[in-house]
Motif scaffolding. Structure first.
Motif, PDB file in Angstrom:
ATOM      1  N   UNK A  29      11.204 -42.471  -7.030  1.00 52.35           N
ATOM      2  CA  UNK A  29      12.108 -43.617  -6.941  1.00 52.35           C
ATOM      3  C   UNK A  29      13.533 -43.162  -6.662  1.00 52.35           C
ATOM      4  N   UNK A  30      13.919 -42.079  -7.282  1.00 52.09           N
ATOM      5  CA  UNK A  30      15.264 -41.559  -7.102  1.00 52.09           C
ATOM      6  C   UNK A  30      15.516 -41.088  -5.672  1.00 52.09           C
ATOM      7  N   UNK A  31      14.433 -40.668  -4.984  1.00 53.13           N
ATOM      8  CA  UNK A  31      14.554 -40.216  -3.609  1.00 53.13           C
ATOM      9  C   UNK A  31      14.236 -41.327  -2.604  1.00 53.13           C
ATOM     10  N   UNK A  32      14.189 -42.549  -3.085  1.00 53.06           N
ATOM     11  CA  UNK A  32      14.056 -43.678  -2.175  1.00 53.06           C
ATOM     12  C   UNK A  32      12.662 -44.184  -1.901  1.00 53.06           C
ATOM     13  N   UNK A  33      11.708 -43.921  -2.764  1.00 54.56           N
ATOM     14  CA  UNK A  33      10.337 -44.401  -2.559  1.00 54.56           C
ATOM     15  C   UNK A  33      10.306 -45.922  -2.464  1.00 54.56           C
ATOM     16  N   UNK A  34       9.505 -46.425  -1.559  1.00 55.60           N
ATOM     17  CA  UNK A  34       9.371 -47.868  -1.340  1.00 55.60           C
ATOM     18  C   UNK A  34       8.337 -48.435  -2.311  1.00 55.60           C
ATOM     19  N   UNK A  35       8.788 -49.290  -3.224  1.00 54.19           N
ATOM     20  CA  UNK A  35       7.884 -49.857  -4.234  1.00 54.19           C
ATOM     21  C   UNK A  35       7.035 -50.983  -3.667  1.00 54.19           C
ATOM     22  N   UNK A  36       7.312 -51.411  -2.436  1.00 56.10           N
ATOM     23  CA  UNK A  36       6.585 -52.544  -1.862  1.00 56.10           C
ATOM     24  C   UNK A  36       5.471 -52.121  -0.892  1.00 56.10           C
ATOM     25  N   UNK A  37       5.289 -50.804  -0.722  1.00 58.14           N
ATOM     26  CA  UNK A  37       4.196 -50.352   0.136  1.00 58.14           C
ATOM     27  C   UNK A  37       2.855 -50.710  -0.496  1.00 58.14           C
ATOM     28  N   UNK A  38       1.893 -51.048   0.335  1.00 60.26           N
ATOM     29  CA  UNK A  38       0.564 -51.422  -0.159  1.00 60.26           C
ATOM     30  C   UNK A  38      -0.474 -50.419   0.329  1.00 60.26           C
ATOM     31  N   UNK A  39      -1.413 -50.085  -0.539  1.00 55.26           N
ATOM     32  CA  UNK A  39      -2.461 -49.132  -0.178  1.00 55.26           C
ATOM     33  C   UNK A  39      -3.562 -49.844   0.598  1.00 55.26           C
ATOM     34  N   UNK A  40      -4.665 -49.136   0.826  1.00 63.25           N
ATOM     35  CA  UNK A  40      -5.763 -49.707   1.588  1.00 63.25           C
ATOM     36  C   UNK A  40      -6.386 -50.932   0.962  1.00 63.25           C
ATOM     37  N   UNK A  41      -6.163 -51.126  -0.330  1.00 62.19           N
ATOM     38  CA  UNK A  41      -6.695 -52.304  -1.030  1.00 62.19           C
ATOM     39  C   UNK A  41      -5.654 -53.396  -1.178  1.00 62.19           C
ATOM     40  N   UNK A  42      -4.516 -53.206  -0.517  1.00 68.56           N
ATOM     41  CA  UNK A  42      -3.470 -54.219  -0.572  1.00 68.56           C
ATOM     42  C   UNK A  42      -2.667 -54.213  -1.858  1.00 68.56           C
ATOM     43  N   UNK A  43      -2.750 -53.144  -2.624  1.00 65.66           N
ATOM     44  CA  UNK A  43      -2.047 -53.084  -3.897  1.00 65.66           C
ATOM     45  C   UNK A  43      -0.752 -52.278  -3.797  1.00 65.66           C
ATOM     46  N   UNK A  44       0.267 -52.777  -4.487  1.00 66.79           N
ATOM     47  CA  UNK A  44       1.515 -52.036  -4.603  1.00 66.79           C
ATOM     48  C   UNK A  44       1.412 -51.074  -5.787  1.00 66.79           C
ATOM     49  N   UNK A  45       2.297 -50.100  -5.883  1.00 69.42           N
ATOM     50  CA  UNK A  45       2.243 -49.166  -7.014  1.00 69.42           C
ATOM     51  C   UNK A  45       2.242 -49.862  -8.370  1.00 69.42           C
ATOM     52  N   UNK A  46       3.052 -50.911  -8.515  1.00 73.70           N
ATOM     53  CA  UNK A  46       3.132 -51.603  -9.803  1.00 73.70           C
ATOM     54  C   UNK A  46       1.802 -52.249 -10.176  1.00 73.70           C
ATOM     55  N   UNK A  47       0.997 -52.600  -9.170  1.00 72.80           N
ATOM     56  CA  UNK A  47      -0.303 -53.220  -9.428  1.00 72.80           C
ATOM     57  C   UNK A  47      -1.298 -52.216 -10.012  1.00 72.80           C
TER      58      UNK A  47
ATOM     59  N   UNK B 182      11.203 -52.761 -13.948  1.00 73.20           N
ATOM     60  CA  UNK B 182      12.664 -52.755 -14.082  1.00 73.20           C
ATOM     61  C   UNK B 182      13.327 -52.409 -12.755  1.00 73.20           C
ATOM     62  N   UNK B 183      12.710 -51.500 -12.001  1.00 78.65           N
ATOM     63  CA  UNK B 183      13.272 -51.085 -10.721  1.00 78.65           C
ATOM     64  C   UNK B 183      13.271 -52.237  -9.719  1.00 78.65           C
ATOM     65  N   UNK B 184      12.220 -53.068  -9.770  1.00 80.45           N
ATOM     66  CA  UNK B 184      12.110 -54.161  -8.820  1.00 80.45           C
ATOM     67  C   UNK B 184      13.210 -55.203  -8.992  1.00 80.45           C
ATOM     68  N   UNK B 185      13.682 -55.384 -10.217  1.00 82.13           N
ATOM     69  CA  UNK B 185      14.717 -56.396 -10.465  1.00 82.13           C
ATOM     70  C   UNK B 185      16.119 -55.795 -10.499  1.00 82.13           C
ATOM     71  N   UNK B 186      16.212 -54.470 -10.406  1.00 82.76           N
ATOM     72  CA  UNK B 186      17.510 -53.795 -10.425  1.00 82.76           C
ATOM     73  C   UNK B 186      17.654 -52.980  -9.144  1.00 82.76           C
ATOM     74  N   UNK B 187      18.410 -53.450  -8.181  1.00 79.07           N
ATOM     75  CA  UNK B 187      18.567 -52.708  -6.920  1.00 79.07           C
ATOM     76  C   UNK B 187      19.228 -51.354  -7.146  1.00 79.07           C
ATOM     77  N   UNK B 188      19.002 -50.440  -6.219  1.00 79.66           N
ATOM     78  CA  UNK B 188      19.617 -49.118  -6.316  1.00 79.66           C
ATOM     79  C   UNK B 188      21.133 -49.240  -6.307  1.00 79.66           C
TER      80      UNK B 188
END
Length: 299
Positions: A219-237, A251-257
């Protein structure tokens, strides 16, 4: 990787129709127990005097087994620096490859022998994989968690974003195996934080492995939390409800960098991966250099 051990005289192996194992998804042959030369054995066991004696008696440094394993492969896999040096001195092929595409450099990363690795690199070992469908030495270092080997390979021009279809990027491999130290080196050297295996990102892998430190680092290096895997899931899922990683991502999703972090990521992007290693040479205050190198990970 292919490596064949000689049996003790009173402990001969039981014959079997097949002696194979899976490594990196490749079915690798362990070959015959009979085709290893005394030179292979001396190199494997680190018996330098015996190795030199055999070489003077006419054994060739590039003698190969049925699977094209050389004595140099064996010395590197066991981390015997003196034997590696002796073999190179008499013309051992530093880039010899087995039938599975394994090189002596790959074996150094498997054993974690930085000394052998650096010696091979100084002797002309190729850091870029010649067989794109096999994992590179960098992938192996990341899989084993040998961060010093990772750093040395990158310093000699290894591509931190080299992908193998069924394995992914080196960063993805380090996340799958929970080797945060390797991930730190890769990211500091400009590895793409979102490059994984297919649609599966390093962040997806870190979440599955419950690697909170890895997740925070990505996350600190800019990872995209909204990317979806082959099953359509985001990391938070993929995160377990109520656990630290799930809370961190939520917390990261509601607090911008912060503006500070966004600036740092953009500056590093503009500088480019190949020039990041020159940052310490710039006439900047140490605080600014550390800022650009992203040492202060909580900023």
């Amino acid at each position: 990787m292919s490596r064949k051990r000689a049996a003790e005289p009173d402990q001969l192996p039981t014959p079997s129709p097949e002696r194979k194992r899976v490594c990196w998804g490749i079915l690798t042959s362990q070959g015959s127990w009979a085709d290893r030369s005394p030179l292979h054995e001396a190199a494997s066991q680190g018996r330098l005097l015996a190795l030199r004696t055999l070489l003077t008696q006419g054994y060739h440094a590039n003698t190969v087994t049925m699977d094209h394993v050389t004595p140099l492969h064996e010395a590197c896999l066991s981390g015997h620096l003196a034997c590696v040096r002796a073999l190179l001195a008499v013309g051992a092929n530093v880039n010899a490859a087995t039938i599975d595409g394994v090189t002596p450099l790959f074996n150094c990363c498997a054993s974690g022998s930085v000394g052998c690795l650096d010696l091979l690199l100084q002797s002309g070992a190729h850091v870029r994989a010649r067989h794109t469908h096999f994992p590179s030495a960098l992938h192996e270092a990341c899989r084993r968690g040998n961060s010093q080997c990772v750093d040395s390979l990158l310093s000699h021009g290894a591509d931190p974003n080299h992908q193998v279809v069924y394995v992914g990027s080196p960063l993805y491999v380090s996340c799958v195996h929970r080797h945060t130290a390797c991930s730190k080196v890769l990211l500091a050297r400009g590895a793409c934080v979102n490059l994984g295996r297919g649609d599966d990102s390093p962040l997806h892998a870190a979440v599955r492995q419950d690697g909170a430190d890895q997740v925070s680092l990505l996350l600190n290096y800019g990872a995209d939390v909204n990317l979806r895997d082959g099953n359509g899931q985001r990391p938070v899922d993929l995160a377990r409800p109520g656990e630290k990683i799930q809370q961190l991502l939520a917390a990261f999703e509601v607090s911008p960098r912060s503006l500070c972090q966004l600036c740092r990521l953009q500056i590093r992007k503009v500088i480019g991966r190949d020039k990041l290693k020159l940052l310490p040479l710039l006439p900047f205050p140490s605080v600014l250099t550390q800022y650009l190198e992203q040492i202060h990970e909580n900023n």
